[in-house]
Scaffold this active site. Structure first.
Site, mmCIF file in Angstrom:
data_model
loop_
_atom_site.group_PDB
_atom_site.id
_atom_site.type_symbol
_atom_site.label_atom_id
_atom_site.label_comp_id
_atom_site.label_asym_id
_atom_site.label_seq_id
_atom_site.Cartn_x
_atom_site.Cartn_y
_atom_site.Cartn_z
ATOM 1 N N GLY A 148 0.762 -1.117 0.021
ATOM 2 C CA GLY A 148 0.115 0.173 0.090
ATOM 3 C C GLY A 148 0.680 1.196 0.101
ATOM 4 C CG ASP A 173 5.397 -2.945 -4.923
ATOM 5 O OD1 ASP A 173 6.051 -4.237 -5.160
ATOM 6 O OD2 ASP A 173 5.946 -2.119 -4.384
ATOM 7 C CG ASN A 174 7.876 -0.073 -7.235
ATOM 8 O OD1 ASN A 174 6.899 0.530 -6.813
ATOM 9 N ND2 ASN A 174 8.880 -0.418 -6.872
ATOM 10 N N GLY A 191 2.601 3.765 1.559
ATOM 11 C CA GLY A 191 3.037 4.032 2.783
ATOM 12 C C GLY A 191 3.577 5.361 2.777
ATOM 13 N NE ARG A 192 8.390 6.774 0.328
ATOM 14 C CZ ARG A 192 9.665 6.953 0.196
ATOM 15 N NH1 ARG A 192 10.406 8.244 1.008
ATOM 16 N NH2 ARG A 192 10.494 6.464 -0.572
HETATM 17 P P1 AMP Z 1 9.323 1.171 -2.677
HETATM 18 O O1 AMP Z 1 10.482 0.041 -2.707
HETATM 19 O O2 AMP Z 1 9.778 2.709 -2.689
HETATM 20 O O3 AMP Z 1 8.444 1.109 -4.002
HETATM 21 O O4 AMP Z 1 8.234 1.223 -1.346
HETATM 22 C C1 AMP Z 1 7.785 -0.146 -1.228
HETATM 23 C C2 AMP Z 1 6.787 0.046 -0.131
HETATM 24 O O5 AMP Z 1 7.351 0.601 0.940
HETATM 25 C C3 AMP Z 1 5.617 0.965 -0.355
HETATM 26 O O6 AMP Z 1 4.603 0.385 0.257
HETATM 27 C C4 AMP Z 1 6.139 2.179 0.029
HETATM 28 O O7 AMP Z 1 4.760 2.866 0.190
HETATM 29 C C5 AMP Z 1 6.517 1.756 1.350
HETATM 30 N N1 AMP Z 1 7.478 2.632 1.874
HETATM 31 C C6 AMP Z 1 8.693 3.175 1.286
HETATM 32 N N2 AMP Z 1 9.307 3.945 2.039
HETATM 33 C C7 AMP Z 1 8.595 4.289 3.221
HETATM 34 C C8 AMP Z 1 8.482 5.556 4.219
HETATM 35 N N3 AMP Z 1 9.647 6.021 4.507
HETATM 36 N N4 AMP Z 1 7.570 5.275 5.065
HETATM 37 C C9 AMP Z 1 6.571 4.516 4.713
HETATM 38 N N5 AMP Z 1 6.452 3.291 3.912
HETATM 39 C C10 AMP Z 1 7.570 3.504 2.878
HETATM 40 MG MG MG Z 2 7.012 1.815 -4.792
#
Ligand code: AMP
Ligand code: MG
Length: 539
Positions: free
Chosen positions: A115, A285-286, A117-118
């Site tokens: 989901g 998810d990306n 997350g930010r």
């Molecule tokens: P990403 O690797 O950036 O695609 O992130 C994978 C997951 O981690 C996604 O659900 C993001 O929303 C969550 N996420 C990444 N960085 C953060 C953060 N600083 N705080 C909360 N969720 C995060």
């Molecule tokens: Mg992502």
């Protein structure tokens, strides 16, 4: 991608001139209103309402003039109101900010619920052509999907995403867009190399825009939880809003939809390979349901041609998301999406298999035509494949800059194939990283290949050939060291390098003599500097 007639959406006044938000997503699909439950598994919902964190000193530091114009906004004239709005400091009255629920396969394994997350979506707006855009703040605080994360983002990674989205768009590659970049005024702790060395960095928020932020993982989470009603509602919403030309959702339309997702994904992979972009975290998810580039993390631009290259520190062992793997990972991810949307086909795998089987031929066809264009071949033939294959082998014999090689090749005046290979080699030698002279075997291999290429293009009108090459091979890409220079300056409060790079990368295929310094090989100092050749997901 025109907005379809829909149930009346409430308009929310943002206080920004020209910006009226509507709630098409949250009105059409099931979600959870405030108060949000924190950090637990959500069921039967597609989104959760969230309240962005209140930053202590929101400041606008950059914005995309192109997007400002496209969306009919006046950001420049109202920097303070913009800073408040585009950091979530002030939420428009009547709008429903939300985070989306999705899951994903990360590095090949099912990771369950992830989901936003930010990332917090503010709502949708229409541009001057009637296209709809969702505005999303990245780094605006915790959501019910934050898990262990703080929901924030640092300036460093926000600058990288801000610049690269716009660079990608200007290269003609589908992508989410950047609208504004703001500082929050708060600091964020990050352990960049996961070695216990935590540093306080400046917090930032990117406001990005996309026709849709729905990912493959949005469908996977509903399939994993047997939430077939939500799965269908989301599919129908995406088709109605973003694939309206397919008609009313139904069994045949679902298959055509998947076919189009597959083709857009394959096209995106061919684009990335064409310009040497390595996404580096191609988890499901990306992966955008629109076939757009989304989520710029530890991405990188290929400098030395090497199919095994990845800028992602955590992937350096397996190299799952390396440059050469991207097209097949695209297919792997499409298999995950096919599994997720299987309930739309009453669990009949055949229509999905039929589509999946088309990927390799479809991709190969686009890729062969792309390589032909990179080489200035206006009339590609099946027999040209031998020339393409020997090119890749030759480029690997010595460290050869992927971007420079093709631009230099276009400078060779190969009329009639009469040039001496040694002269041609001198033209492309700027693309070589090794300061020592090439060994004899390498010289011979390059000369042989150049001779074959010159003979192949001998009958092609040189001006047509050059034009094709220079509109296929960019001169300016966002080399990692360039982004780092922009970050170094920005961290000192100087945003002029960001602006300069935005200007250069606006016309990546054009000669821009004033910016020649950005069209050369990566400088020596950048080779060993962390953040230039090796990055992490820490952001
Ligand atoms: P990403 O690797 O950036 O695609 O992130 C994978 C997951 O981690 C996604 O659900 C993001 O929303 C969550 N996420 C990444 N960085 C953060 C953060 N600083 N705080 C909360 N969720 C995060
Ligand atoms: Mg992502």
């Amino acid at each position: 991608m025109k907005t379809q007639p829909q149930q009346p959406a409430k308009d929310a006044d943002s206080g920004i001139q020209g910006l009226n938000l509507t709630d098409a997503f949250t009105q059409a699909l099931p979600g959870k209103p405030l108060p949000a439950d924190c950090n637990h598994q959500q069921e039967h919902i597609i989104w959760s309402e969230v309240q962005p964190a209140v930053p202590s000193a929101p400041t606008l530091i950059a914005w995309s003039a192109d997007m400002e114009k496209r969306l009919g906004l006046n950001i420049q004239g109202t920097p303070d109101a913009s800073a408040r709005f585009f950091t979530g400091s002030e939420v428009a009255a009547g709008s429903t900010p939300y985070a989306m629920r999705y899951g994903g396969h990360q590095f090949g394994n099912w990771a369950g619920q992830l989901g936003d997350g930010r990332a917090i979506a503010l709502g949708e707006i229409q541009d001057r052509e009637g296209q709809h855009w969702t505005l999303q703040l990245k780094g605006a605080g915790q959501t019910p999907y934050s898990r262990q994360g703080d929901g924030f983002a640092v300036l460093r990674s926000s600058v990288r995403e801000y610049l690269c989205s716009e660079a990608m768009h200007n290269l003609g590659i589908p992508t989410t867009r950047s609208l504004t970049l703001c500082l929050t005024g708060d600091s964020v702790d990050r352990d960049v190399f996961y070695d216990g060395n935590v540093q306080a960095e400046q917090g930032a928020i990117l406001c990005r825009a996309a026709h849709s932020f729905v990912r493959f993982g949005n469908f996977e989470i509903h399939a994993a939880h047997h939430e077939h009603d939500e799965l269908k509602a989301l599919a129908d919403h995406v088709i109605t809003r973003d694939y309206p030309h397919l008609g009313k959702p139904g069994p045949d339309v679902y298959q055509q939809w998947f076919q189009e997702i597959l083709q857009r994904t394959a096209q995106l992979m061919a684009h990335w390979q064409r310009v040497g972009f390595v996404h580096a975290v191609m988890n499901t998810d990306n992966m955008s349901i629109l076939g757009h580039t989304i989520d710029y993390g530890p991405y990188g631009w290929l400098e030395e041609y090497d199919p095994r290259w990845t800028p992602n520190f955590v992937d350096r062992q397996n190299r799952r998301y390396s440059f050469g793997n991207q097209p097949q990972i695209g297919l792997w991810n499409l298999y995950r999406l096919a599994n997720a949307i299987l309930p739309l086909f009453d669990n009949n795998t055949k229509p999905l298999e039929e589509v999946l089987e088309t990927y390799n031929d479809y991709y190969d066809n686009i890729w062969n035509n792309t390589v032909a264009a990179k080489l200035g071949i206006t009339d590609p033939q099946p027999a040209d494949k031998a020339l393409y294959n020997s090119l890749w082998e030759t480029l690997e014999l010595t460290a050869t800059d992927y971007t420079l090689f093709f631009r230099k090749l276009a400078q060779i005046e190969a009329a009639g194939g009469q040039e001496k290979p040694t002269d041609m080699l001198a033209v492309i030698s700027d693309a070589f990283y090794d300061s020592k002279p090439l060994d004899d075997t390498t010289i011979e291999a390059f000369n042989t290949w150049l001779g074959q290429w010159a003979a192949r293009v001998a009958d092609i009108d040189p001006s047509k050939r050059t034009k094709l090459m220079n509109s296929t091979n960019p001169k300016y890409v966002l080399r990692n060291y360039m982004a780092l220079q922009a970050i170094d300056a920005a961290e000192q409060g100087d945003y002029s390098v960001i602006e300069e790079l935005m200007a250069v990368l606006q016309n990546p295929y054009s000669e821009q003599p004033e910016f020649e310094k950005y069209a050369s090989r990566r400088p020596e100092w950048a080779t060993q500097r962390p953040g230039c050749t090796m990055l992490t997901c820490s952001s």
